[in-house]
Design a protein around this motif. Sequence first.
Motif, PDB file in Angstrom:
ATOM      1  N   SER A   1       0.866  -1.181   0.018  1.00 12.19           N
ATOM      2  CA  SER A   1       0.174   0.104  -0.089  1.00 12.19           C
ATOM      3  C   SER A   1       0.912   1.256   0.037  1.00 12.19           C
ATOM      4  O   SER A   1       1.210   1.876   0.915  1.00 12.19           O
ATOM      5  CB  SER A   1      -0.901   0.041   1.296  1.00 12.19           C
ATOM      6  N   ASP A   2       1.416   1.764  -1.074  1.00 14.90           N
ATOM      7  CA  ASP A   2       2.343   2.714  -1.222  1.00 14.90           C
ATOM      8  C   ASP A   2       1.640   3.888  -1.823  1.00 14.90           C
ATOM      9  O   ASP A   2       2.172   4.439  -2.823  1.00 14.90           O
ATOM     10  CB  ASP A   2       3.688   2.246  -2.295  1.00 14.90           C
ATOM     11  N   VAL A   3       0.579   4.309  -1.296  1.00 15.89           N
ATOM     12  CA  VAL A   3      -0.180   5.460  -2.057  1.00 15.89           C
ATOM     13  C   VAL A   3       0.378   6.795  -1.302  1.00 15.89           C
ATOM     14  O   VAL A   3       0.772   6.831   0.002  1.00 15.89           O
ATOM     15  CB  VAL A   3      -1.650   5.448  -1.450  1.00 15.89           C
ATOM     16  N   ASP A   4       0.591   7.799  -2.106  1.00 17.39           N
ATOM     17  CA  ASP A   4       1.029   9.155  -1.509  1.00 17.39           C
ATOM     18  C   ASP A   4       0.149   9.646  -0.502  1.00 17.39           C
ATOM     19  O   ASP A   4      -1.209   9.724  -0.753  1.00 17.39           O
ATOM     20  CB  ASP A   4       1.123   9.977  -2.605  1.00 17.39           C
TER      21      ASP A   4
ATOM     22  N   VAL B   1      -9.920  11.457   1.039  1.00 17.49           N
ATOM     23  CA  VAL B   1     -10.603  11.724   2.429  1.00 17.49           C
ATOM     24  C   VAL B   1     -11.595  12.896   2.209  1.00 17.49           C
ATOM     25  O   VAL B   1     -12.846  12.846   2.468  1.00 17.49           O
ATOM     26  CB  VAL B   1      -9.803  11.980   3.519  1.00 17.49           C
ATOM     27  N   VAL B   2     -11.035  14.080   1.897  1.00 16.61           N
ATOM     28  CA  VAL B   2     -12.048  15.232   1.895  1.00 16.61           C
ATOM     29  C   VAL B   2     -13.020  15.116   0.751  1.00 16.61           C
ATOM     30  O   VAL B   2     -14.087  15.291   0.870  1.00 16.61           O
ATOM     31  CB  VAL B   2     -10.955  16.525   1.390  1.00 16.61           C
ATOM     32  N   GLU B   3     -12.556  14.491  -0.486  1.00 10.83           N
ATOM     33  CA  GLU B   3     -13.520  14.094  -1.490  1.00 10.83           C
ATOM     34  C   GLU B   3     -14.800  13.194  -0.868  1.00 10.83           C
ATOM     35  O   GLU B   3     -16.121  13.633  -1.101  1.00 10.83           O
ATOM     36  CB  GLU B   3     -12.845  13.524  -2.434  1.00 10.83           C
ATOM     37  N   LEU B   4     -14.286  12.116  -0.071  1.00 12.01           N
ATOM     38  CA  LEU B   4     -15.476  11.331   0.489  1.00 12.01           C
ATOM     39  C   LEU B   4     -16.390  12.283   1.372  1.00 12.01           C
ATOM     40  O   LEU B   4     -17.505  12.194   1.386  1.00 12.01           O
ATOM     41  CB  LEU B   4     -14.875  10.299   1.146  1.00 12.01           C
TER      42      LEU B   4
ATOM     43  N   GLY C   1     -13.089   5.784   6.528  1.00 12.99           N
ATOM     44  CA  GLY C   1     -11.885   4.695   6.629  1.00 12.99           C
ATOM     45  C   GLY C   1     -12.303   3.122   6.087  1.00 12.99           C
ATOM     46  O   GLY C   1     -11.542   2.808   5.596  1.00 12.99           O
ATOM     47  N   ILE C   2     -13.400   2.978   6.142  1.00 13.85           N
ATOM     48  CA  ILE C   2     -13.949   1.678   5.703  1.00 13.85           C
ATOM     49  C   ILE C   2     -13.680   1.797   4.088  1.00 13.85           C
ATOM     50  O   ILE C   2     -13.223   0.911   3.404  1.00 13.85           O
ATOM     51  CB  ILE C   2     -15.373   1.361   5.888  1.00 13.85           C
TER      52      ILE C   2
ATOM     53  N   GLU D   1     -12.190   0.150  -0.967  1.00 17.10           N
ATOM     54  CA  GLU D   1     -11.912   0.708  -2.351  1.00 17.10           C
ATOM     55  C   GLU D   1     -10.422   1.373  -2.698  1.00 17.10           C
ATOM     56  O   GLU D   1      -9.925   1.003  -3.813  1.00 17.10           O
ATOM     57  CB  GLU D   1     -12.889   1.760  -2.726  1.00 17.10           C
ATOM     58  N   GLY D   2      -9.993   1.827  -1.729  1.00 23.81           N
ATOM     59  CA  GLY D   2      -8.657   2.504  -1.764  1.00 23.81           C
ATOM     60  C   GLY D   2      -8.620   3.614  -2.535  1.00 23.81           C
ATOM     61  O   GLY D   2      -9.655   4.227  -2.868  1.00 23.81           O
ATOM     62  N   VAL D   3      -7.424   4.292  -2.781  1.00 21.56           N
ATOM     63  CA  VAL D   3      -7.123   5.373  -3.652  1.00 21.56           C
ATOM     64  C   VAL D   3      -6.700   4.788  -5.103  1.00 21.56           C
ATOM     65  O   VAL D   3      -5.703   4.290  -4.981  1.00 21.56           O
ATOM     66  CB  VAL D   3      -6.441   6.238  -2.751  1.00 21.56           C
ATOM     67  N   GLN D   4      -7.417   4.997  -6.048  1.00 24.74           N
ATOM     68  CA  GLN D   4      -6.990   4.588  -7.386  1.00 24.74           C
ATOM     69  C   GLN D   4      -6.747   3.305  -7.334  1.00 24.74           C
ATOM     70  O   GLN D   4      -5.726   2.894  -8.053  1.00 24.74           O
ATOM     71  CB  GLN D   4      -6.002   5.452  -7.926  1.00 24.74           C
ATOM     72  N   GLY D   5      -7.465   2.307  -6.555  1.00 24.89           N
ATOM     73  CA  GLY D   5      -7.409   0.765  -6.668  1.00 24.89           C
ATOM     74  C   GLY D   5      -6.339   0.434  -5.687  1.00 24.89           C
ATOM     75  O   GLY D   5      -6.459  -0.897  -5.447  1.00 24.89           O
ATOM     76  N   THR D   6      -5.634   0.993  -5.173  1.00 25.27           N
ATOM     77  CA  THR D   6      -4.537   0.642  -4.063  1.00 25.27           C
ATOM     78  C   THR D   6      -5.414   0.866  -2.610  1.00 25.27           C
ATOM     79  O   THR D   6      -5.785   1.955  -2.147  1.00 25.27           O
ATOM     80  CB  THR D   6      -3.324   1.374  -4.036  1.00 25.27           C
ATOM     81  N   PRO D   7      -5.586  -0.243  -2.085  1.00 29.88           N
ATOM     82  CA  PRO D   7      -6.410  -0.335  -0.571  1.00 29.88           C
ATOM     83  C   PRO D   7      -5.263   0.604   0.273  1.00 29.88           C
ATOM     84  O   PRO D   7      -3.970   0.440   0.198  1.00 29.88           O
ATOM     85  CB  PRO D   7      -6.271  -1.633  -0.133  1.00 29.88           C
TER      86      PRO D   7
END
Length: 154
Positions: free
Chosen positions: A26-29, A37-40, A51-52, A57-63
Amino acid sequence: MARMHTRRRGSSGSDRPTADEPPEWSDVDAERIEERVVELAEQGHDPSVIGIKLRDEGVQGTPVPDVKLATGKKVTEILDEHDASEDLPEDLRHLLERAIRLREHMDENPGDYQNKRALQNTESKVRRLVNYYRGDVLDEQFKYSYDTAKRLLE
């Protein structure tokens, strides 16, 4: 043993593994996580749901298994920084909604003693939580009542 209005004993189950850094898969920036988070939050999701969603779903496919490990900040802290947080804490808001629902039910069904007890228990939890948040999130003079709860949730 502190049981709060329940017949059950403790909650026994698995704990989250102790980790001090996010897993390598999980190497998301951190900035992309904060944006998500703000978008959701702008879509109307609560911090727990955010958080769930990030976990599933993750960010762009990465959990993102743990927002705090990945960004160094809790979801609520991220929302506070971006002025996207709610006026009331999530737990208090849900309890107020439940108390209002129960009060309205009691007005229609005065003989429902089981729900009368549930209302007493819920209002007790609300008062405890108000004491916890008073002075920090809530006004120093804040007192719970059905009318103030209705006004806060409008």
